[in-house]
Design an enzyme around this catalytic site. Structure first.
Site, short mmCIF file in Angstrom:
data_model
loop_
_atom_site.label_atom_id
_atom_site.label_comp_id
_atom_site.label_asym_id
_atom_site.label_seq_id
_atom_site.Cartn_x
_atom_site.Cartn_y
_atom_site.Cartn_z
CB SER A 165 108.66 164.85 -76.73
OG SER A 165 107.38 165.29 -76.34
CB CYS A 166 108.76 165.00 -70.83
SG CYS A 166 109.70 163.61 -70.16
N GLY A 167 111.79 165.26 -72.15
CA GLY A 167 113.17 165.65 -71.93
C GLY A 167 113.71 165.26 -70.58
#
Length: 296
Positions: free
Chosen positions: A114-116
């Site tokens: 989910s770090c983007g």
């Protein structure tokens, strides 16, 4: 220094019989890594080889690449009442004149899905900070036999790769007592075990290997094989590339981004290495596929 293992009480149930007994567990403690006095990263690790872990981490971040770039590594006083050393904070001092690059490969950037951060950004970060191309022609850190065979391109027999998981498992001393550690081993192209490290985190085990190599002025680790006990994540592929390791083998699956990085950099990536079976996801030019049928 912290202990590698600790004892805890456990309630054991076996075939309906209940008993209380002590059990040996792998220790896990945070380690803060500072660079020239400034906080850089915190990782959960098994105590031991902390200086090598810190050095290896900075190799993977593109900060260090040679032993003479490292001036010193020391433990720092922790936040205790008396100011004593907790052995959970280390400060890495670089040698005078070493230029600290912009650190683009921070651990917390890409360790979660989910770090983007998109895949292209991750690959670009490795490409711009890697000091060495993956090379088949340099001599390795291994035996004289390995060095003598360095005249031509690296070529590995599937049988040799198939034997590595058992050799890694046999070298895991702490795992035998706890069952809770990952391991990373460095092998020569002849299958000689060069070094092995264990840690609660698979990335820490690799950092400890690479850090020891940096301290011994053995980078880049040309003509070697990195064998890991778990899956082959992007982070582990990145660490192999940053250390100049041409082959990464894992007993479990790789991630898609690890395969992309391997294909782009020339890293040979082998997954699901179990018994006589394996999947080659990238860099098959280093594997003697003509002999693969004999494994069955």
């Amino acid at each position: 220094m912290g202990r590698v293992t600790e004892r805890r009480k456990v309630i054991r149930i076996r075939d309906g019989a209940v008993s209380a007994r002590p059990d040996t567990l792998v220790a896990e403690e945070p380690l803060e890594i500072r660079l020239n006095g400034k906080p850089l990263a915190i990782t959960m690790r098994t105590p031991g080889d902390d200086f090598a872990l810190a050095a290896g981490f900075l190799v993977s971040e593109g900060v260090l690449g040679a032993a003479d770039e490292l001036r010193n590594i020391v433990y720092c006083a922790g936040a205790t009442v008396d100011g004593s050393n907790t052995y959970n904070v280390v400060d890495v001092q670089t040698a005078p004149g070493v230029v600290i690059p912009d650190i683009t490969l921070e651990r917390n950037v890409y360790t979660t899905s989910s770090c983007g951060l998109c895949g292209k950004a991750s690959l670009d970060a490795v490409r711009t900070t890697a000091r060495w191309a993956i090379d088949d022609t340099g001599t390795s850190a291994g035996s004289a036999a390995s060095a003598a065979s360095a005249a031509g391109p690296m070529r590995l027999e599937p049988q040799l790769l198939a034997a590595l998981p058992d050799r890694l498992r046999a070298a895991q001393r702490v795992f035998d007592r706890t069952g809770g550690l990952h391991a990373a081993a460095l092998f020569s192209e002849d299958g000689e075990l060069l070094d092995v490290r264990e840690d609660v985190g698979r990335h820490n085990a690799v950092d400890k290997l690479v850090g020891r190599a940096l301290q011994n002025d053995a980078l880049p680790l040309s003509r070697t094989i990195l064998m890991v006990s778990g899956r082959a994540s992007f982070e582990l592929a990145q660490k192999a590339v940053m250390a100049g390791i041409p082959v990464l083998a894992a007993v479990s699956a790789p991630s898609s981004l690890a395969v992309d990085l391997a294909a782009e950099t020339g890293l040979t990536l082998v997954g699901f290495l179990r018994g006589s079976s394996m999947n080659i996801y990238a860099g098959d030019h280093r594997i003697a596929l003509r002999t693969a049928a004999s494994l069955g």
